[in-house]
Design an enzyme around this catalytic site. Structure first.
Site, PDB file in Angstrom:
ATOM      1  N   ASP A  37       3.548  -4.890   7.747  1.00  0.00           N
ATOM      2  CA  ASP A  37       3.061  -4.055   7.786  1.00  0.00           C
ATOM      3  C   ASP A  37       3.333  -3.198   6.185  1.00  0.00           C
ATOM      4  OD1 ASP A  37       1.181  -1.353   7.761  1.00  0.00           O
ATOM      5  OD2 ASP A  37       2.120  -0.793   9.601  1.00  0.00           O
TER       6      ASP A  37
ATOM      7  N   LYS B 251      -0.547  -2.886  14.161  1.00  0.00           N
ATOM      8  CA  LYS B 251      -0.866  -1.122  14.046  1.00  0.00           C
ATOM      9  C   LYS B 251      -1.067  -1.041  15.800  1.00  0.00           C
ATOM     10  CE  LYS B 251      -0.566   0.613   9.234  1.00  0.00           C
ATOM     11  NZ  LYS B 251       0.209   1.344   9.269  1.00  0.00           N
TER      12      LYS B 251
ATOM     13  N   LYS C 249      -2.416   1.458  -5.534  1.00  0.00           N
ATOM     14  CA  LYS C 249      -2.446  -0.077  -4.458  1.00  0.00           C
ATOM     15  C   LYS C 249      -4.348   0.627  -4.022  1.00  0.00           C
ATOM     16  CE  LYS C 249      -1.188   0.122   1.149  1.00  0.00           C
ATOM     17  NZ  LYS C 249       0.021   0.876   1.722  1.00  0.00           N
TER      18      LYS C 249
ATOM     19  N   ARG D 139       4.083  -2.238  -1.219  1.00  0.00           N
ATOM     20  CA  ARG D 139       4.577  -2.382  -2.010  1.00  0.00           C
ATOM     21  C   ARG D 139       4.362  -3.756  -2.810  1.00  0.00           C
ATOM     22  NH1 ARG D 139       8.831  -0.991   1.921  1.00  0.00           N
ATOM     23  NH2 ARG D 139       6.885   0.227   3.070  1.00  0.00           N
TER      24      ARG D 139
ATOM     25  N   ASP E 256      -6.691   3.573   3.058  1.00  0.00           N
ATOM     26  CA  ASP E 256      -5.528   2.893   2.383  1.00  0.00           C
ATOM     27  C   ASP E 256      -5.583   2.573   0.971  1.00  0.00           C
ATOM     28  OD1 ASP E 256      -2.602   2.624   2.512  1.00  0.00           O
ATOM     29  OD2 ASP E 256      -2.340   0.425   3.976  1.00  0.00           O
TER      30      ASP E 256
END
Ligand code: BES
Ligand code: MN
Ligand code: ZN
Length: 490
Positions: A337, A267, A255, A341, A278
């Protein structure tokens, strides 16, 4: 980065001397010689300072005998002296000598493999990200340039260090990618840095939005559409299996959200800067590919990373949107958010379709819930394959990157049923990491797969023996070891 050299045993007559010693044992070899040269003062001083030789203990004595500084370094009990302990000792040494330019380690009596591990640990700890420091005072900068490790079998130690050096380079590449600020490291820049692996013999392909649109990557592109930065997918191939021993590749998937604002489901601002990392899953995949290529691993491995920025804007995807994934399955996006996935769904389907891998392992800073479950000590491991899961746990234990198996199951899968599409992208708060994994499992096409949720382990708020605080590069060493165990044996 300091240069790590392996040299023949000889007691230096000046400078900084490091004496690795096991717990409860009298000094041996060069350390014994050093003690003799001080008329026994060394042992007395260490005793007075409370040095016991415990693992990771580093006791500094100044102006002793001919030396400006002597550091006694604890290795722990001789009977338990394994590579991990030597690594940890090497790492713990670094803070004690970072102000010195040249240092000799009297590791003459150590097994050469352990001497190499000590050097590896020191190297891993000495890394630092200082690209953006411009005003640091000269006296505050680390000075270590050369760590000379004396060993009775210096040649063997040097040979053992070769592949470790390659793994360290992979770890450093990952730490650098993960540390870079998000204005510098956007998807295009990340892809450019992947191109750097061509130098090591890795085949690198970069796909942009046009190619991904043509393929039908509706989930990945949906995440990307709110950002002014174009997304990328990078496919890296290392073909190291010997001719005539060609194998289905192992696939590593990462990812790579170069910044995760949450999108329209934005967020809270406190701590949002953390979302620059991230992309740590993608970072680990790139670092692992660099490590494998750098040590010329005898295995076929592919690495794929999905790179996007998740931003809120007038073009951003909305909660309620339905996207069509590359697999053909549709997803109702309840929360923008839960974007990782969505990115992985398309990359995973593409990977299994194109490469028919022996196994697929994805790494992702996927959920805050995994931090609630496991803290910062273990990554969450999810897998549809018992053997793969056990191999990952074992590889993690041997390199100090621990994983804890989490469950999967139909009851969890039901949580992501949608009323209008094939699934929704969130399953509510209960078991948040598990429902995220269930989502991913729908894009494996039933092939052997494992998912590592590294949200709790990718970044460290405190120094560890071989990992300075900040980007840990969690996964690089584990993946390198996994490939060695699964694809290079025999
Ligand atoms: N990147 C985050 C997960 C994360 C959180 C990583 C903290 C590192 C530290 C992920 O994209 C995310 O936002 N997940 C949501 C999922 C939720 C909306 C179902 C989360 O964990 O809150
Ligand atoms: Mn998110
Ligand atoms: Zn995210």
């Amino acid at each position: 980065m300091p240069d790590i050299a392996f040299v023949k045993p000889a007691l230096p007559r000046n400078g900084v001397l490091v004496l690795p010693m096991t717990e409860g044992d009298p000094p041996a070899g060069l350390a014994q010689e050093a003690d003799g040269a001080t008329g026994g003062l060394l042992v007395r001083a260490l005793e007075a300072a409370g040095f016991k030789g415990r693992k990771g203990q580093a006791t500094t004595l100044h102006a002793l005998g001919d030396w400006t500084k002597v550091v006694a370094l604890g290795l722990g009990k001789a009977a338990e002296l394994k590579p991990e302990a030597a690594e940890a000792a090497g790492g713990s040494l670094v803070p004690a000598i970072s102000g010195d330019r040249e240092v000799t380690v009297a590791a003459d009596t150590l097994d050469p493999q352990l001497a190499a591990s000590l050097g590896f640990g020191a190297l891993l700890r000495a890394w630092r990200f200082d690209r953006y420091r411009t005003t640091e005072k000269e006296e505050d900068k680390p000075k270590l340039e050369r760590l000379a490790i004396a060993n009775a079998n210096a040649t063997a130690a040097k040979t053992a260090f070769g592949p470790l050096r390659a793994v360290a380079d992979g770890v450093f590449l990952t730490r650098e990618l993960v540390s870079e600020p998000p204005n510098v490291l956007d998807p295009a820049e990340f892809a450019e840095r992947c191109r750097g692996l061509e130098r090591l013999g890795v085949e690198v392909e970069v796909l942009g939005p046009k190619e991904m649109k043509r393929l039908g990557f509706g989930a990945l592109l949906g995440v990307a559409q709110g950002s002014a930065k174009e997304p990328r997918m990078v496919v890296m191939q290392w073909k190291g299996a010997p001719k005539g021993k060609k194998q289905k590749p192992l696939a590593l998937i990462g990812k790579g959200v170069t910044f995760d604002t949450g999108g329209i489901s934005i967020k809270p601002s406190a701590g949002m800067e953390d979302m620059k990392w991230d992309m740590a899953g993608a970072g680990a995949v790139v670092g692992a590919m660099a490590a494998l290529a750098g040590r010329k691993a005898k295995a076929d491995v592919v690495g794929l990373v999905g790179l996007v920025e998740n931003m809120p804007s007038g073009t951003a995807q909305r909660p309620g949107d339905v996207v069509k994934t590359y697999s053909g399955q549709t997803v109702e996006v309840i929360n923008t958010d839960a974007e990782g996935r969505l990115v992985l769904a398309d990359v995973m389907w593409y990977c299994q379709e194109r490469f028919d891998p022996r196994a697929m392992v994805d790494l992702a800073t996927l959920t805050g819930a995994i931090i609630i479950a496991l803290g910062n000590e273990h990554a969450g491991l999810f897998s549809n394959d018992e053997e793969l899961a056990h191999r990952i746990i074992a590889a993690g234990v041997s390199v100090g990157e621990k994983c804890w198996r989490m469950p999967l199951g139909d009851a969890y899968d039901k949580q992501i049923k949608s009323d209008i599409a094939d699934m929704k992208n969130v399953g509510g708060r209960p078991g948040g990491s598990i429902t995220a994994a269930q989502f991913l499992q729908r894009f494996t096409n039933g092939k052997p797969w494992a998912h590592l949720d590294i949200a709790g382990t990718a970044w460290s708020s405190k120094d560890q023996p071989t990992v300075p605080k900040g980007a840990t590069a969690f996964g690089v060493r584990l993946l390198d070891r996994l490939v060695a165990e699964m694809a290079e044996e025999g």
